[in-house]
Scaffold this active site. Structure first.
Site, PDB file in Angstrom:
ATOM      1  CG  ASP A  78      -2.272   0.724   0.925  1.00 55.46           C
ATOM      2  OD1 ASP A  78      -2.204   1.920   0.567  1.00 55.46           O
ATOM      3  OD2 ASP A  78      -3.348   0.118   1.056  1.00 55.46           O
ATOM      4  CB  SER A 122     -34.189  -4.938   7.816  1.00 49.38           C
ATOM      5  OG  SER A 122     -34.027  -6.237   8.308  1.00 49.38           O
ATOM      6  CB  CYS A 131     -20.250  -1.729  -2.011  1.00 48.80           C
ATOM      7  SG  CYS A 131     -18.554  -2.142  -1.614  1.00 48.80           S
ATOM      8  CE  LYS A 150     -22.698  -4.489   7.621  1.00 49.80           C
ATOM      9  NZ  LYS A 150     -22.359  -5.604   6.730  1.00 49.80           N
TER      10      LYS A 150
HETATM   11  N1  LIG Z   1     -15.598  -2.606   1.290  1.00 42.27           N
HETATM   12  C1  LIG Z   1     -16.326  -3.645   0.932  1.00 42.27           C
HETATM   13  O1  LIG Z   1     -17.148  -4.141   1.711  1.00 42.27           O
HETATM   14  C2  LIG Z   1     -16.139  -4.277  -0.418  1.00 42.27           C
HETATM   15  C3  LIG Z   1     -16.721  -5.538  -0.659  1.00 42.27           C
HETATM   16  C4  LIG Z   1     -16.526  -6.116  -1.914  1.00 42.27           C
HETATM   17  C5  LIG Z   1     -15.793  -5.468  -2.893  1.00 42.27           C
HETATM   18  N2  LIG Z   1     -15.258  -4.234  -2.622  1.00 42.27           N
HETATM   19  C6  LIG Z   1     -14.441  -3.598  -3.655  1.00 42.27           C
HETATM   20  O2  LIG Z   1     -13.074  -3.790  -3.293  1.00 42.27           O
HETATM   21  C7  LIG Z   1     -12.291  -2.650  -3.688  1.00 42.27           C
HETATM   22  C8  LIG Z   1     -11.569  -2.084  -2.488  1.00 42.27           C
HETATM   23  O3  LIG Z   1     -12.521  -1.645  -1.552  1.00 42.27           O
HETATM   24  P1  LIG Z   1     -12.103  -1.229  -0.068  1.00 42.27           P
HETATM   25  O4  LIG Z   1     -13.364  -0.922   0.652  1.00 42.27           O
HETATM   26  O5  LIG Z   1     -11.171  -2.238   0.503  1.00 42.27           O
HETATM   27  O6  LIG Z   1     -11.305   0.121  -0.378  1.00 42.27           O
HETATM   28  P2  LIG Z   1     -10.383   0.976   0.607  1.00 42.27           P
HETATM   29  O7  LIG Z   1     -10.471   2.362   0.160  1.00 42.27           O
HETATM   30  O8  LIG Z   1     -10.721   0.618   2.024  1.00 42.27           O
HETATM   31  O9  LIG Z   1      -8.910   0.425   0.337  1.00 42.27           O
HETATM   32  C9  LIG Z   1      -8.188   0.656  -0.826  1.00 42.27           C
HETATM   33  C10 LIG Z   1      -6.709   0.670  -0.465  1.00 42.27           C
HETATM   34  O10 LIG Z   1      -5.970   0.721  -1.675  1.00 42.27           O
HETATM   35  C11 LIG Z   1      -4.853   1.565  -1.467  1.00 42.27           C
HETATM   36  N3  LIG Z   1      -4.344   2.052  -2.745  1.00 42.27           N
HETATM   37  C12 LIG Z   1      -4.965   2.815  -3.661  1.00 42.27           C
HETATM   38  N4  LIG Z   1      -4.160   3.054  -4.708  1.00 42.27           N
HETATM   39  C13 LIG Z   1      -2.997   2.419  -4.447  1.00 42.27           C
HETATM   40  C14 LIG Z   1      -1.770   2.301  -5.154  1.00 42.27           C
HETATM   41  N5  LIG Z   1      -1.612   2.871  -6.355  1.00 42.27           N
HETATM   42  N6  LIG Z   1      -0.782   1.598  -4.585  1.00 42.27           N
HETATM   43  C15 LIG Z   1      -0.951   1.020  -3.377  1.00 42.27           C
HETATM   44  N7  LIG Z   1      -2.082   1.091  -2.670  1.00 42.27           N
HETATM   45  C16 LIG Z   1      -3.102   1.785  -3.206  1.00 42.27           C
HETATM   46  C17 LIG Z   1      -5.396   2.676  -0.583  1.00 42.27           C
HETATM   47  O11 LIG Z   1      -4.364   3.370   0.093  1.00 42.27           O
HETATM   48  C18 LIG Z   1      -6.293   1.879   0.373  1.00 42.27           C
HETATM   49  O12 LIG Z   1      -5.615   1.453   1.529  1.00 42.27           O
HETATM   50  C19 LIG Z   1     -13.274  -1.681  -4.347  1.00 42.27           C
HETATM   51  O13 LIG Z   1     -13.255  -1.890  -5.719  1.00 42.27           O
HETATM   52  C20 LIG Z   1     -14.614  -2.093  -3.766  1.00 42.27           C
HETATM   53  O14 LIG Z   1     -15.670  -1.771  -4.606  1.00 42.27           O
HETATM   54  C21 LIG Z   1     -15.406  -3.636  -1.403  1.00 42.27           C
END
Ligand SMILES: NC(=O)c1ccc[n+]([C@@H]2O[C@H](COP(=O)([O-])OP(=O)(O)OC[C@H]3O[C@@H](n4cnc5c(N)ncnc54)[C@H](O)[C@@H]3O)[C@@H](O)[C@H]2O)c1
Length: 442
Positions: free
Chosen positions: A30, A247, A256, A316
């Site tokens: 990251d 609900s 999302c 949530k």
């Molecule tokens: N949050 C959920 O419940 C969930 C569930 C299913 C799918 N998703 C999908 O998963 C993906 C990630 O979601 P999230 O909630 O974990 O996002 P998030 O924002 O919590 O995490 C993303 C991470 O990626 C890092 N990042 C971004 N660009 C980077 C780079 N160039 N190099 C290194 N690190 C980098 C950011 O610093 C951050 O820590 C999204 O596409 C989301 O739609 C999320």
């Protein structure tokens, strides 16, 4: 297997820990401040089980943290990308973070044999990414492996999923993906990448549709004096429908549902296939907070200068995530109506808004409030001393935006002179004695 995983947010960090628990050697990558925080055990992501599970695999050397993508993926079997894919203001999905990751590899002229996209991406993205890598001289297969975990129960969801989806083109990619998930018992759905990309969006859209359906029916219940809980449990008992996500409440939020719905709507428009059902899903959801404000006005009359105690900020329970939380919409609308907000959440410590006072207990948040509104169904809110909490308020009005409080608590509430309990999609309950307009002392 050796896996490099880029992005240590809500999805990436849980996935990195779980793959390490399955016995793989995982390097999580990251940006510098995030990795520094992780190494110093300062997590920005709050998720039950995360801290101890992370400490365990880190201590065992199965998980390492790095900032240099090229170095971290120089000797790895696969590179997984779990960076954010937000929606731009024009409705299109911003793939900038994914492109940034790949640009490092293209500049270095090196890439692992398999790149697995875990981020949610629009249909056709993996084809385009693979073509981009090929144009840069990198012969890498790009596979899609969507994530279905829910924040708040992410570990269980990851380790015991309903299904695992692999969108891939070759038997080699499928075999690597199967190795990666060895140890997780779940049906594996293998298909082409485009179908896999759409599975993720269609799943989220369908879930959002169930929530909006319940909310739409809750408005009808309110109008006719029926109880949405009975209606939806009767509906959900039909196996063809199922009881989950029915609900009624203040609407869906989180990073999302709104984003993915918007992205899918844009995807449809691009090929001249509008998705009217999904437009309505978003519309119903957008009406939830105005409806809660209307309920406040029905209790108060003029809302200006009133004080609202809000219980729950995260979108949530069991997460500290406030992205797209209904609370933020409520806050903006309270500001517009001149309503002062005092809020409490068990884990959220900041929201980046000046118009709210974050308090360190629910009782402090209730001080001199003209109503209390439950926005997030943290179970501990049902265990508060409600008569005491109402005693601290100026007016004993409870708006239960999640239908959280059980009958014995509601009975305690309406035993208080002047109290009103207003749930969602059910008749309100009230003390037979009207509010006398006497404020309790500061
Ligand atoms: N949050 C959920 O419940 C969930 C569930 C299913 C799918 N998703 C999908 O998963 C993906 C990630 O979601 P999230 O909630 O974990 O996002 P998030 O924002 O919590 O995490 C993303 C991470 O990626 C890092 N990042 C971004 N660009 C980077 C780079 N160039 N190099 C290194 N690190 C980098 C950011 O610093 C951050 O820590 C999204 O596409 C989301 O739609 C999320």
């Amino acid at each position: 297997m050796r896996l490099t995983l880029v992005g240590t947010g809500y999805v990436g960090l849980v996935a990195a820990v779980c793959f390490a628990k399955l016995g793989h050697e995982v390097i999580a990558v990251d940006r510098e401040p995030v990795i520094r925080g992780l190494k110093e055990n300062k997590l920005t992501v709050w998720e039950p089980q995360l801290e101890p599970e992370l400490a365990d695999v880190y201590a065992n050397g199965l998980l390492r943290f790095e900032t240099d993508i090229v170095q971290a993926s120089s000797d790895t079997d696969a590179l997984m990308i779990a960076v954010g894919t937000p929606t731009r203001s024009d409705g299109h999905t911003d793939l900038g973070h994914i492109h940034e990751v790949l640009s490092h590899l293209m500049q270095a002229g090196t890439c692992p044999p398999l790149v697995i996209i875990k981020s949610t991406v629009p249909v056709g993205t993996c084809d385009e990414l693979e073509a981009t890598l090929l144009a840069a001289g990198l012969h890498t297969e790009v596979a899609f492996n969507p994530e279905f975990l829910r924040q708040g129960s992410a570990f269980n969801d990851f380790m015991e999923p309903d299904r695992i989806v692999f969108g891939c083109q070759t038997p080699q990619a499928e075999s690597l993906l199967r190795q990666l998930y060895e140890g997780i018992e779940a049906p594996v759905h293998v298909c082409d990448r485009r179908s896999a990309e759409l599975i993720k969006y269609a799943s989220n859209a369908f879930l959002a549709m169930k929530i909006s359906f319940a909310n739409m029916m809750s408005d009808v219940c309110e109008g006719y004096g029926a109880d949405i809980r009975h209606v939806m449990s009767g509906v959900g008992a039909d196996q063809r429908i199922g009881p989950e996500f029915l609900s009624a409440g203040v609407g869906y939020g989180g990073s999302c549902f709104s984003k993915d719905l918007q992205s899918l709507l844009t995807t449809g428009k691009l090929i001249g296939s509008p998705l009217p059902i999904l437009e309505s899903v978003a519309k119903v959801n957008n009406q939830r907070i105005p409806r809660m404000i209307a309920k406040l006005i029905s209790l108060w009359g003029n809302p200006s200068g009133k004080r609202l105690c809000v219980l729950g900020i995260s979108f949530k329970p069991n997460t500290n995530d406030v992205r797209d939380a209904p609370f933020l919409t409520l806050l903006a609308q309270c500001e517009r109506h001149g309503i002062e907000v005092q809020a409490f959440d068990p884990v959220v410590r900041q929201v980046g808004a000046k118009s709210v006072q974050l308090m360190d207990s629910p009782y402090a948040a209730a001080a001199q409030a003209d109503a209390v509104m439950i926005m997030t169904e943290w179970p501990q809110f049902a265990e508060l001393d409600w008569p005491y909490l109402l005693h601290l308020m100026r007016r004993p009005y409870v708006l239960d935006g999640r239908n959280l409080l059980p009958s014995p608590i509601i009975s305690q509430i309406v035993d208080i002179d002047g109290a009103i309990y207003m749930p969602v999609g059910r008749p309100m309950e009230r003390s037979p004695i009207p509010w006398a307009g006497v404020s309790s002392p500061e």
